[in-house]
Design a protein around this motif. Structure first.
Motif, PDB file in Angstrom:
ATOM      1  N   ASP A 189      62.996   0.005  -9.590  1.00  0.00           N
ATOM      2  CA  ASP A 189      63.879   0.875 -10.182  1.00  0.00           C
ATOM      3  C   ASP A 189      63.855   2.015  -9.557  1.00  0.00           C
ATOM      4  OD1 ASP A 189      65.671   2.859 -11.960  1.00  0.00           O
ATOM      5  OD2 ASP A 189      65.693   1.492 -13.513  1.00  0.00           O
ATOM      6  N   PRO A 190      64.441   2.609  -8.436  1.00  0.00           N
ATOM      7  CA  PRO A 190      64.327   3.601  -7.760  1.00  0.00           C
ATOM      8  C   PRO A 190      64.339   5.090  -8.773  1.00  0.00           C
ATOM      9  CG  PRO A 190      65.739   2.507  -6.518  1.00  0.00           C
ATOM     10  CD  PRO A 190      65.705   1.934  -8.026  1.00  0.00           C
ATOM     11  N   ILE A 191      65.149   5.329  -9.778  1.00  0.00           N
ATOM     12  CA  ILE A 191      65.379   6.273 -10.774  1.00  0.00           C
ATOM     13  C   ILE A 191      64.066   6.394 -11.692  1.00  0.00           C
ATOM     14  CG2 ILE A 191      66.742   7.298 -12.623  1.00  0.00           C
ATOM     15  CD1 ILE A 191      69.103   5.944 -11.322  1.00  0.00           C
ATOM     16  N   LEU A 192      63.620   5.081 -12.146  1.00  0.00           N
ATOM     17  CA  LEU A 192      62.508   5.412 -13.029  1.00  0.00           C
ATOM     18  C   LEU A 192      61.325   5.510 -12.038  1.00  0.00           C
ATOM     19  CD1 LEU A 192      62.970   2.301 -15.419  1.00  0.00           C
ATOM     20  CD2 LEU A 192      63.221   4.546 -15.857  1.00  0.00           C
ATOM     21  N   ASN A 193      61.242   5.243 -10.907  1.00  0.00           N
ATOM     22  CA  ASN A 193      60.114   5.334 -10.158  1.00  0.00           C
ATOM     23  C   ASN A 193      60.064   6.900  -9.885  1.00  0.00           C
ATOM     24  OD1 ASN A 193      58.033   4.376  -8.376  1.00  0.00           O
ATOM     25  ND2 ASN A 193      59.217   5.520  -6.620  1.00  0.00           N
ATOM     26  N   GLU A 194      61.287   7.520  -9.505  1.00  0.00           N
ATOM     27  CA  GLU A 194      61.202   9.021  -9.306  1.00  0.00           C
ATOM     28  C   GLU A 194      60.790   9.653 -10.474  1.00  0.00           C
ATOM     29  OE1 GLU A 194      64.412  12.539  -7.921  1.00  0.00           O
ATOM     30  OE2 GLU A 194      64.997  10.471  -8.152  1.00  0.00           O
ATOM     31  N   LYS A 195      61.360   9.453 -11.700  1.00  0.00           N
ATOM     32  CA  LYS A 195      60.953  10.221 -12.802  1.00  0.00           C
ATOM     33  C   LYS A 195      59.421   9.929 -13.245  1.00  0.00           C
ATOM     34  CE  LYS A 195      65.272   9.892 -15.306  1.00  0.00           C
ATOM     35  NZ  LYS A 195      66.298   9.470 -16.258  1.00  0.00           N
ATOM     36  N   ARG A 196      58.909   8.813 -12.960  1.00  0.00           N
ATOM     37  CA  ARG A 196      57.401   8.665 -12.929  1.00  0.00           C
ATOM     38  C   ARG A 196      56.762   9.487 -12.191  1.00  0.00           C
ATOM     39  NH1 ARG A 196      54.552   2.641 -13.547  1.00  0.00           N
ATOM     40  NH2 ARG A 196      55.982   3.090 -15.421  1.00  0.00           N
ATOM     41  N   PHE A 197      57.202   9.902 -11.180  1.00  0.00           N
ATOM     42  CA  PHE A 197      56.274  10.654 -10.081  1.00  0.00           C
ATOM     43  C   PHE A 197      56.698  12.096 -10.495  1.00  0.00           C
ATOM     44  CE2 PHE A 197      55.315   6.857  -7.828  1.00  0.00           C
ATOM     45  CZ  PHE A 197      54.249   7.060  -7.275  1.00  0.00           C
ATOM     46  N   ASN A 198      57.696  12.300 -10.948  1.00  0.00           N
ATOM     47  CA  ASN A 198      57.878  13.821 -11.501  1.00  0.00           C
ATOM     48  C   ASN A 198      56.997  14.059 -12.708  1.00  0.00           C
ATOM     49  OD1 ASN A 198      60.143  14.356  -9.931  1.00  0.00           O
ATOM     50  ND2 ASN A 198      61.615  13.680 -11.278  1.00  0.00           N
ATOM     51  N   PHE A 199      56.714  12.886 -13.375  1.00  0.00           N
ATOM     52  CA  PHE A 199      55.664  13.092 -14.448  1.00  0.00           C
ATOM     53  C   PHE A 199      54.338  13.376 -13.852  1.00  0.00           C
ATOM     54  CE2 PHE A 199      52.733  10.960 -17.687  1.00  0.00           C
ATOM     55  CZ  PHE A 199      52.774  11.776 -18.847  1.00  0.00           C
ATOM     56  N   ILE A 200      54.091  12.668 -12.913  1.00  0.00           N
ATOM     57  CA  ILE A 200      52.554  13.089 -12.187  1.00  0.00           C
ATOM     58  C   ILE A 200      52.489  14.342 -11.863  1.00  0.00           C
ATOM     59  CG2 ILE A 200      51.338  12.332 -10.062  1.00  0.00           C
ATOM     60  CD1 ILE A 200      52.293   9.301 -10.705  1.00  0.00           C
ATOM     61  N   ASP A 201      53.781  14.862 -11.296  1.00  0.00           N
ATOM     62  CA  ASP A 201      53.674  16.264 -10.878  1.00  0.00           C
ATOM     63  C   ASP A 201      53.585  17.125 -11.937  1.00  0.00           C
ATOM     64  OD1 ASP A 201      54.137  15.545  -8.141  1.00  0.00           O
ATOM     65  OD2 ASP A 201      56.212  15.789  -8.298  1.00  0.00           O
ATOM     66  N   LEU A 202      54.089  16.941 -13.219  1.00  0.00           N
ATOM     67  CA  LEU A 202      53.811  17.767 -14.198  1.00  0.00           C
ATOM     68  C   LEU A 202      52.175  17.610 -14.776  1.00  0.00           C
ATOM     69  CD1 LEU A 202      56.619  16.962 -16.595  1.00  0.00           C
ATOM     70  CD2 LEU A 202      56.272  18.860 -15.374  1.00  0.00           C
ATOM     71  N   ILE A 203      51.669  16.442 -14.492  1.00  0.00           N
ATOM     72  CA  ILE A 203      50.237  16.455 -14.760  1.00  0.00           C
ATOM     73  C   ILE A 203      49.396  17.192 -13.952  1.00  0.00           C
ATOM     74  CG2 ILE A 203      48.214  14.857 -14.794  1.00  0.00           C
ATOM     75  CD1 ILE A 203      50.312  12.773 -15.597  1.00  0.00           C
TER      76      ILE A 203
ATOM     77  N   ALA B  53      50.620  19.678 -12.322  1.00  0.00           N
ATOM     78  CA  ALA B  53      50.807  21.224 -12.554  1.00  0.00           C
ATOM     79  C   ALA B  53      50.082  21.525 -13.635  1.00  0.00           C
ATOM     80  CB  ALA B  53      52.285  21.390 -12.813  1.00  0.00           C
ATOM     81  N   SER B  54      49.986  20.761 -14.666  1.00  0.00           N
ATOM     82  CA  SER B  54      49.039  21.298 -15.825  1.00  0.00           C
ATOM     83  C   SER B  54      47.698  21.397 -15.553  1.00  0.00           C
ATOM     84  CB  SER B  54      49.216  20.121 -16.756  1.00  0.00           C
ATOM     85  OG  SER B  54      48.240  20.406 -18.081  1.00  0.00           O
ATOM     86  N   ILE B  55      46.956  20.619 -14.322  1.00  0.00           N
ATOM     87  CA  ILE B  55      45.703  20.809 -14.195  1.00  0.00           C
ATOM     88  C   ILE B  55      45.372  22.188 -13.302  1.00  0.00           C
ATOM     89  CG2 ILE B  55      43.930  19.711 -12.623  1.00  0.00           C
ATOM     90  CD1 ILE B  55      44.783  17.071 -13.449  1.00  0.00           C
ATOM     91  N   ASP B  56      46.606  22.295 -12.454  1.00  0.00           N
ATOM     92  CA  ASP B  56      46.577  23.802 -11.826  1.00  0.00           C
ATOM     93  C   ASP B  56      46.476  24.635 -12.732  1.00  0.00           C
ATOM     94  OD1 ASP B  56      46.367  22.280  -9.418  1.00  0.00           O
ATOM     95  OD2 ASP B  56      48.711  22.416  -9.193  1.00  0.00           O
ATOM     96  N   ALA B  57      47.299  24.716 -13.810  1.00  0.00           N
ATOM     97  CA  ALA B  57      47.503  25.763 -14.720  1.00  0.00           C
ATOM     98  C   ALA B  57      45.958  25.923 -15.393  1.00  0.00           C
ATOM     99  CB  ALA B  57      48.378  25.812 -15.777  1.00  0.00           C
ATOM    100  N   GLU B  58      45.342  25.107 -15.689  1.00  0.00           N
ATOM    101  CA  GLU B  58      43.937  25.049 -16.397  1.00  0.00           C
ATOM    102  C   GLU B  58      43.024  25.811 -15.356  1.00  0.00           C
ATOM    103  OE1 GLU B  58      44.006  20.883 -18.898  1.00  0.00           O
ATOM    104  OE2 GLU B  58      42.922  20.922 -17.151  1.00  0.00           O
ATOM    105  N   ALA B  59      43.155  25.612 -13.993  1.00  0.00           N
ATOM    106  CA  ALA B  59      42.139  26.278 -13.097  1.00  0.00           C
ATOM    107  C   ALA B  59      42.439  27.558 -13.048  1.00  0.00           C
ATOM    108  CB  ALA B  59      42.186  25.547 -11.780  1.00  0.00           C
ATOM    109  N   ASN B  60      43.648  28.036 -13.321  1.00  0.00           N
ATOM    110  CA  ASN B  60      43.988  29.285 -13.163  1.00  0.00           C
ATOM    111  C   ASN B  60      43.712  30.223 -14.485  1.00  0.00           C
ATOM    112  OD1 ASN B  60      44.691  28.942 -10.380  1.00  0.00           O
ATOM    113  ND2 ASN B  60      46.801  28.386 -10.952  1.00  0.00           N
TER     114      ASN B  60
END
Length: 398
Positions: free
Chosen positions: A375-389, A391-398
């Motif tokens: 499912d390309p759409i669900l796959n894309e949304k999954r990796f969008n979620f990974i990007d949020l994770i 980004a959250s780690i980057d925000a912690e580091a800053n």
């Protein structure tokens, strides 16, 4: 009432009680599965509700498929709890949308998030589908370091003699690993007549492993090394190659080289074809935490007791782009999907994933049951979620 009638009634009641007790004893997963059992032995054509239960039980269905045990370690690698990660997305909605049975985030070796669904839990197994391809790749690397395989430039038929005289005479082990053999293969998950649907139903000839007998009849579509084409059949051949080279079955080799020494916690298994060989392009059953531990093992460069069990340049090649797959920013290594930012992933149909990002010291494992195999759409949304994770780690580091 006559004595014979009384006796028949007692027997009937006893059998009824035994049946009721047995039905209760098998547990809720079994009861749910047996209430709507599939009639097709091919999992690709089960209903979603059948898969919800069946994916927890595949190695417990001996009339459908056999399996071989992968034994856990007596010295379990701890996964300590870290601080809960901050997520901007509604996680319950994400679980429902993705039909997830589990998600686990390891950051710097600590569990930052862990959640289960679909009746799954921390100690239960879930099938991997093509995530197993990346495990099989690791076994090639180990066999190469141990000298069982001389070179990735060796021809495949040098190790699998049943392929001599076939299109694989001209294919190297490296081309098999990168799926650039050029041999024709249909990977359609919706076509009952595709190669991926049919290979395990094939009647083997000349006493050969089923996949060897099937693959040696296939024709060439492109010159070797010229074009990438996804093929589970190729990974199944890799498994036979490793077994022929090492003299070990894959489940035992995985147990001895990775599962026990790295400290996997739970029993696991590898499904077998009708011929008794592991289906190496698919079908390891393991707990979510042990899938994450495998990601951690790769993140730590395959180190056991401080020393990598792979050749020096193995992971640099295996987990980085070796061939173009026609998608911007993405590629394929040695049975790993790669990204240009240095992250990489093992992926299986219906939503199985191990994602590894060395730059963020991050491993994310997902198990699930999408409505459709891909499912390309669900796959894309999954990796969008990974990007949020990330980004959250980057925000912690800053």
């Amino acid at each position: 009432m006559k004595t014979g009638t009384k006796w028949s009634l007692r027997v009937f009641l006893t059998l009824l009680i035994v049946a009721a007790v047995s039905w209760w004893a098998v547990g809720p997963d079994w009861r749910a599965f047996l209430s709507d059992p599939p009639t097709d032995t091919r999992i690709l054509f089960w209903s979603q509700s059948q898969r919800d239960e069946g994916f927890k039980l595949l190695d417990q269905l001996p009339w459908l498929v056999k399996s071989r045990d992968i034994t856990p370690s007596k010295n379990v690698r701890p996964l300590p709890k870290g601080e809960a990660i901050s997520l901007s997305q509604d996680i319950n909605a994400f679980f429902e949308e993705q039909s997830l049975s589990g998600a686990l985030i390891l950051h710097k070796g600590k569990i930052r998030f862990e959640k289960y669904g679909l009746g799954h839990s921390v100690d239960k197994r879930w099938t991997s589908f093509s995530v197993a391809k990346s495990f099989t790749s690791s076994l090639v690397g180990i066999a190469l370091k141990e000298g069982h395989i001389s070179s990735l430039n060796d021809k495949v038929s040098q190790y699998i003699v049943g392929l001599k005289g076939s299109a694989y005479d001209d294919v190297t082990i490296e081309q098999l690993l990168t799926m650039t053999s050029g041999v024709a293969w249909n990977e359609s998950y919706t076509d009952p007549n595709s190669d991926v649907s049919q290979f395990n139903l094939h009647q083997a000839e000349d006493g050969l492993p089923t996949i060897v007998s099937y693959m040696r009849q296939l024709k060439r579509a492109h010159p070797p090394g010229e074009k990438w084409s996804y093929s589970t059949g190729e990974t199944n051949l890799i498994g036979i190659l490793v077994e022929q080279a090492t003299g070990r079955n894959l489940a035992d080799y995985l147990t001895e080289k990775i599962w026990q020494p790295f400290g996997m916690e739970n029993n696991a298994s590898w499904l077998l074809g009708a011929d008794g060989y592991e289906i190496s392009g698919c079908c390891i059953q393991a707990s979510l935490r042990d899938y994450a531990r495998y990601g951690l093992f790769i993140l730590e460069e395959g180190a056991i007791n401080g020393e990598s069990i792979f050749p020096d340049d193995w992971l640099a090649k295996a987990t980085n782009k070796q061939v173009d797959i026609g998608r911007d920013g993405k590629g394929y290594g040695y049975q790993w999907w790669t990204f240009n930012d240095g992250s990489f992933t093992a992926r299986g149909i219906f939503g199985q994933t191990i994602f590894i990002d060395p730059k963020h010291d991050l491993v994310i494992a997902f198990n699930g049951n999408w409505l459709h195999a891909s499912d390309p759409i669900l796959n894309e949304k999954r990796f969008n979620f990974i990007d949020l994770i990330r980004a959250s780690i980057d925000a912690e580091a800053n």
